[in-house]
Design a protein around this motif. Structure first.
Motif, mmCIF file in Angstrom:
data_model
loop_
_atom_site.group_PDB
_atom_site.id
_atom_site.type_symbol
_atom_site.label_atom_id
_atom_site.label_comp_id
_atom_site.label_asym_id
_atom_site.label_seq_id
_atom_site.Cartn_x
_atom_site.Cartn_y
_atom_site.Cartn_z
ATOM 1 N N THR A 113 56.375 42.590 38.529
ATOM 2 C CA THR A 113 55.969 42.281 39.899
ATOM 3 C C THR A 113 55.157 43.420 40.498
ATOM 4 N N THR A 114 55.569 44.648 40.217
ATOM 5 C CA THR A 114 54.811 45.806 40.703
ATOM 6 C C THR A 114 53.406 45.813 40.128
ATOM 7 N N VAL A 115 53.294 45.537 38.836
ATOM 8 C CA VAL A 115 51.975 45.449 38.193
ATOM 9 C C VAL A 115 51.141 44.343 38.837
ATOM 10 N N HIS A 116 51.755 43.205 39.058
ATOM 11 C CA HIS A 116 51.061 42.050 39.634
ATOM 12 C C HIS A 116 50.443 42.404 40.990
ATOM 13 N N GLU A 117 51.270 42.986 41.872
ATOM 14 C CA GLU A 117 50.784 43.251 43.223
ATOM 15 C C GLU A 117 49.751 44.381 43.256
ATOM 16 N N LEU A 118 49.912 45.391 42.413
ATOM 17 C CA LEU A 118 48.899 46.444 42.358
ATOM 18 C C LEU A 118 47.587 45.923 41.776
ATOM 19 N N THR A 119 47.673 44.924 40.910
ATOM 20 C CA THR A 119 46.460 44.297 40.384
ATOM 21 C C THR A 119 45.689 43.611 41.506
ATOM 22 N N HIS A 120 46.404 43.000 42.441
ATOM 23 C CA HIS A 120 45.727 42.426 43.612
ATOM 24 C C HIS A 120 44.956 43.508 44.368
ATOM 25 N N LEU A 121 45.578 44.667 44.559
ATOM 26 C CA LEU A 121 44.902 45.739 45.291
ATOM 27 C C LEU A 121 43.671 46.231 44.526
ATOM 28 N N GLY A 122 43.784 46.319 43.206
ATOM 29 C CA GLY A 122 42.634 46.713 42.401
ATOM 30 C C GLY A 122 41.515 45.690 42.467
ATOM 31 N N HIS A 123 41.876 44.410 42.443
ATOM 32 C CA HIS A 123 40.893 43.329 42.554
ATOM 33 C C HIS A 123 40.170 43.417 43.903
ATOM 34 N N ARG A 124 40.951 43.687 44.953
ATOM 35 C CA ARG A 124 40.347 43.787 46.279
ATOM 36 C C ARG A 124 39.400 44.985 46.364
ATOM 37 N N ASN A 125 39.783 46.093 45.724
ATOM 38 C CA ASN A 125 38.889 47.258 45.718
ATOM 39 C C ASN A 125 37.589 46.978 44.974
ATOM 40 N N MET A 126 37.687 46.165 43.929
ATOM 41 C CA MET A 126 36.502 45.813 43.148
ATOM 42 C C MET A 126 35.624 44.814 43.889
ATOM 43 N N ASP A 127 36.256 43.889 44.611
ATOM 44 C CA ASP A 127 35.513 42.782 45.228
ATOM 45 C C ASP A 127 36.229 42.365 46.511
ATOM 46 N N SER A 128 35.999 43.115 47.583
ATOM 47 C CA SER A 128 36.706 42.844 48.836
ATOM 48 C C SER A 128 36.343 41.482 49.411
ATOM 49 N N GLY A 129 35.129 41.009 49.130
ATOM 50 C CA GLY A 129 34.721 39.716 49.660
ATOM 51 C C GLY A 129 35.546 38.561 49.141
ATOM 52 N N MET A 130 36.165 38.745 47.982
ATOM 53 C CA MET A 130 37.001 37.694 47.418
ATOM 54 C C MET A 130 38.187 37.381 48.325
ATOM 55 N N PHE A 131 38.590 38.377 49.139
ATOM 56 C CA PHE A 131 39.789 38.221 49.950
ATOM 57 C C PHE A 131 39.461 38.042 51.427
ATOM 58 N N SER A 132 38.266 37.572 51.705
ATOM 59 C CA SER A 132 37.860 37.335 53.082
ATOM 60 C C SER A 132 38.802 36.331 53.743
ATOM 61 N N ILE A 133 39.190 36.626 54.974
ATOM 62 C CA ILE A 133 40.106 35.736 55.689
ATOM 63 C C ILE A 133 39.449 34.400 56.035
ATOM 64 N N PHE A 134 38.140 34.344 55.953
ATOM 65 C CA PHE A 134 37.451 33.102 56.291
ATOM 66 C C PHE A 134 37.507 32.075 55.157
ATOM 67 N N HIS A 135 38.016 32.511 54.001
ATOM 68 C CA HIS A 135 38.118 31.593 52.867
ATOM 69 C C HIS A 135 39.549 31.574 52.325
ATOM 70 N N SER A 136 40.511 31.821 53.205
ATOM 71 C CA SER A 136 41.894 31.963 52.745
ATOM 72 C C SER A 136 42.468 30.672 52.182
ATOM 73 N N GLY A 137 41.911 29.518 52.571
ATOM 74 C CA GLY A 137 42.438 28.254 52.090
ATOM 75 C C GLY A 137 41.790 27.745 50.823
ATOM 76 N N SER A 138 40.896 28.518 50.239
ATOM 77 C CA SER A 138 40.160 28.070 49.064
ATOM 78 C C SER A 138 41.062 28.013 47.832
ATOM 79 N N ASN A 139 41.167 26.825 47.237
ATOM 80 C CA ASN A 139 41.967 26.686 46.020
ATOM 81 C C ASN A 139 41.340 27.440 44.854
ATOM 82 N N ASN A 140 39.986 27.480 44.820
ATOM 83 C CA ASN A 140 39.306 28.267 43.800
ATOM 84 C C ASN A 140 39.763 29.724 43.856
ATOM 85 N N ARG A 141 39.758 30.277 45.051
ATOM 86 C CA ARG A 141 40.082 31.691 45.200
ATOM 87 C C ARG A 141 41.556 31.967 44.916
#
Length: 600
Positions: free
Chosen positions: A440-468
């Motif tokens: 679980t720790t690995v999983h959640e830190l991977t989210h933070l790494g993903h966000r650092n790589m591509d912050s636009g992926m986590f835009s609040i304006f697309h929070s309901g996107s099933n693709n994302r």
């Protein structure tokens, strides 16, 4: 303050839609028996209570007042050693400070100040029950407590944080004298020895074994009374005098009766029991503080990958240790709430002895699992697998909850929640197991790494996107799967996960049909492994793809907002032997899961 909390609560409820959550990291059928479940939260070992309970308040031996009294007492003792200068000034060298933070910003500023090295427990009290945190009874807030520090008198304390100087302190400078003291320095050390011994004696802070090491007299040094004699006479040690002429010789007897002596290195080993594999492992990268008499921090050291630590040398024999579950500048583990740092503070005095701690249950075991997962991720995983860095100064809150998911917050939500990651000890009512907490720790830190790589992926304006949702969660689930299995395969032969049915970690995901899947698909594992789950069950996806790496998959994921983009970029960078048709065939099930998102 209450209105501020209400605002934060409303904001977090709103922002809850914008967080990345590990909804169910454990097989839904993996449930502990009630007896096993209860054993995980019962206070079976020292330190498993949530709150520390304090007992008797003791006199402060190092206060200027007490040290001055000790000096006067020493001058009246005909056997005591004098300072070679003929005079010694008991001046203020340090301050005993109580901080009263009013909000999270002030709280963080205090906790992150490595010079202050604050403790949530005051230093002058005995401890009745040792817990993972201490809530000062004078604090009017149930989340913000007070903090205590012993700091140099020359340190500039910020006036913006409410604080109170509890005492002016005086510490002698024995560690300023080198390994091979001159004759004059030897005399100074003898004087320091007597002064500090006298200070502990008159404040009733001598340990029982220290009392036994001395010879006493009431008025005549020829009396030569033992500690047992003193007790038979109905006297207290503080009411008689120590015969310093008869103190145990340092060279011939190993200085066991002295407070100071030849230099030594405080050291120790901190380990944790991995219940998933029934194996003891080191607590890695934790920060250990060593306090003189439990007051002044004189040495610090990190634990290595085996849990061993060793500080620089000191003359102070009598110390207390504390372990903080953190590793600057990467992360700090929080004890149930963002306002407390997770720590294990020893209340026993160690006289030229190492500190050995082993966590086999309870809160400290849980925090140690998170510590190991986060430290391993920051110092090994991101380099071995060439993954995106999660960022610095991350707050990981460990919650002793069994029915709430873990999650990584968005940047905006983190600003209001005051933490970045929450790790719960269980999910769906079941205990995760040590490998589950690591995963679980690995999983959640991977989210933070993903966000650092591509912050636009986590835009609040697309929070309901099933693709994302599918891309972010499947990616984190895939890293979790590969990294966890690799780690435990290195620790033990024939690793069997603590998930129901054993086998590889998350192997149950590859036993699912596409209709039973959610956003946590096994697509990343499928791209890497050589298993075609369809050959054992035709209802499962067809997987003829193999030999991708996590870094190659991550590179393809960067700046993708939908499944098709990810597939196309993976196709443009295929490993040898993988065809476009095989990749498209594999991604068919991922598209089907996305289109069945109503079942999530």
């Amino acid at each position: 303050m209450k209105r501020f909390k209400l605002f934060v609560l409303i904001t977090l409820i709103t922002l809850g839609l914008f967080t990345s959550c590990n909804q169910d990291d454990i097989d839904e059928n993996s449930v502990l028996s009630s007896s096993e479940f209860d054993s995980q939260v019962s206070p079976r070992e020292e330190g498993d209570f949530k709150y520390t309970v304090l007992g008797k308040k003791k006199e402060i031996p190092c206060s200027v007042e007490n040290m001055a009294s000790a000096y006067e007492s020493l001058l009246r003792n005909p056997t005591a050693k004098r300072h070679p200068s003929g005079n010694y000034s008991i001046n203020k060298t340090h301050l005993y400070v109580k901080f009263k933070p009013q909000d999270s910003i002030q709280n963080d500023k205090i906790l992150n100040d490595t010079i202050l090295a604050v403790s949530d427990e005051p230093f002058e009290y005995e401890v009745v029950n040792k817990g993972s945190v201490y809530l000062d009874p004078e604090a009017t807030d149930t989340t913000l407590t007070f903090y205590y520090s012993v700091v140099s008198k020359d340190h500039q304390i910020s006036g913006e944080i409410p604080h109170e100087i509890l005492k002016d302190l005086h510490f002698t400078a024995e560690d300023a004298i080198g390994e091979t003291p001159t004759d004059n320095e030897e005399q100074i050390l003898d004087f320091y020895e007597g002064l500090n011994t006298e200070a502990l004696k008159i404040s009733d802070n001598l340990e029982e074994d220290e009392k036994k090491n001395h010879t006493y007299f009431i008025s005549d040094p020829e009396e030569r009374l033992t500690y047992d004699d003193i007790k038979r006479l109905g006297l207290k040690v503080r009411d008689v005098q120590i015969n310093y002429d008869l103190e145990i010789d340092e060279v011939e007897n190993g200085d066991q009766g002295r407070l100071f002596g030849r230099k030594w290195r405080p050291s120790g080993t901190i380990t944790v029991q991995e219940d998933a594999i029934d194996q003891s492992v080191g607590v890695m990268g934790a920060r250990v503080r060593v306090r003189k008499w439990g007051w002044l921090v004189i040495r610090k050291a990190p634990t290595n990958r085996t849990g061993y630590f060793e500080t620089s040398r000191t003359r102070t024999k009598r110390v207390k240790y504390a372990c903080y579950f953190k590793h600057d500048p990467y992360f700090v583990v929080k004890a149930g709430t963002t306002f407390w740092n997770a720590r294990d503070r020893s209340h026993s005095t160690h006289t030229r002895r190492s500190w050995r701690r082993h966590y086999s249950s309870g809160r400290n075991q849980f925090y140690a699992f998170i510590q190991n997962g986060a430290y391993d991720y920051y110092t090994r995983v991101i380099y071995d697998y060439n993954l995106s860095h999660p960022g610095f100064f991350k707050k990981i809150v460990g919650k002793m909850w069994y029915n709430t998911s873990s999650h990584a917050l968005s940047n905006l939500a983190s600003a209001f929640a005051f933490y970045n990651v929450r790790i719960t000890i269980g999910s769906g009512g079941s205990y995760r197991g040590s490998d589950g907490i690591y995963a679980t720790t690995v999983h959640e830190l991977t989210h933070l790494g993903h966000r650092n790589m591509d912050s636009g992926m986590f835009s609040i304006f697309h929070s309901g996107s099933n693709n994302r949702k599918l891309l972010t969660e499947s990616w984190a689930e895939g890293v979790e799967t590969i990294v966890t299995n690799d780690r435990y395969d290195d620790l033990i032969n024939n690793y069997q996960s603590s998930q129901n049915g054993g086998g590889r970690w998350n192997s149950f995901r590859q036993r699912q049909t596409e209709m039973n899947m959610n956003q946590y698909t096994p697509i990343v594992d499928d791209l890497i492994d050589n298993l075609n789950q369809n050959t054992t069950n035709f209802a499962r996806p067809v997987d003829r793809v193999e030999n991708y790496t996590l870094n190659r998959i991550q590179s393809a994921l960067d700046n993708c907002r939908d499944i098709e983009c990810w597939e196309n970029k993976l196709n443009n960078n295929r490993p040898a032997g993988v065809t476009t048709a095989e990749l498209n065939e594999l991604f068919d099930y991922v598209r089907a899961v996305r289109n069945n998102a109503a079942n999530w």
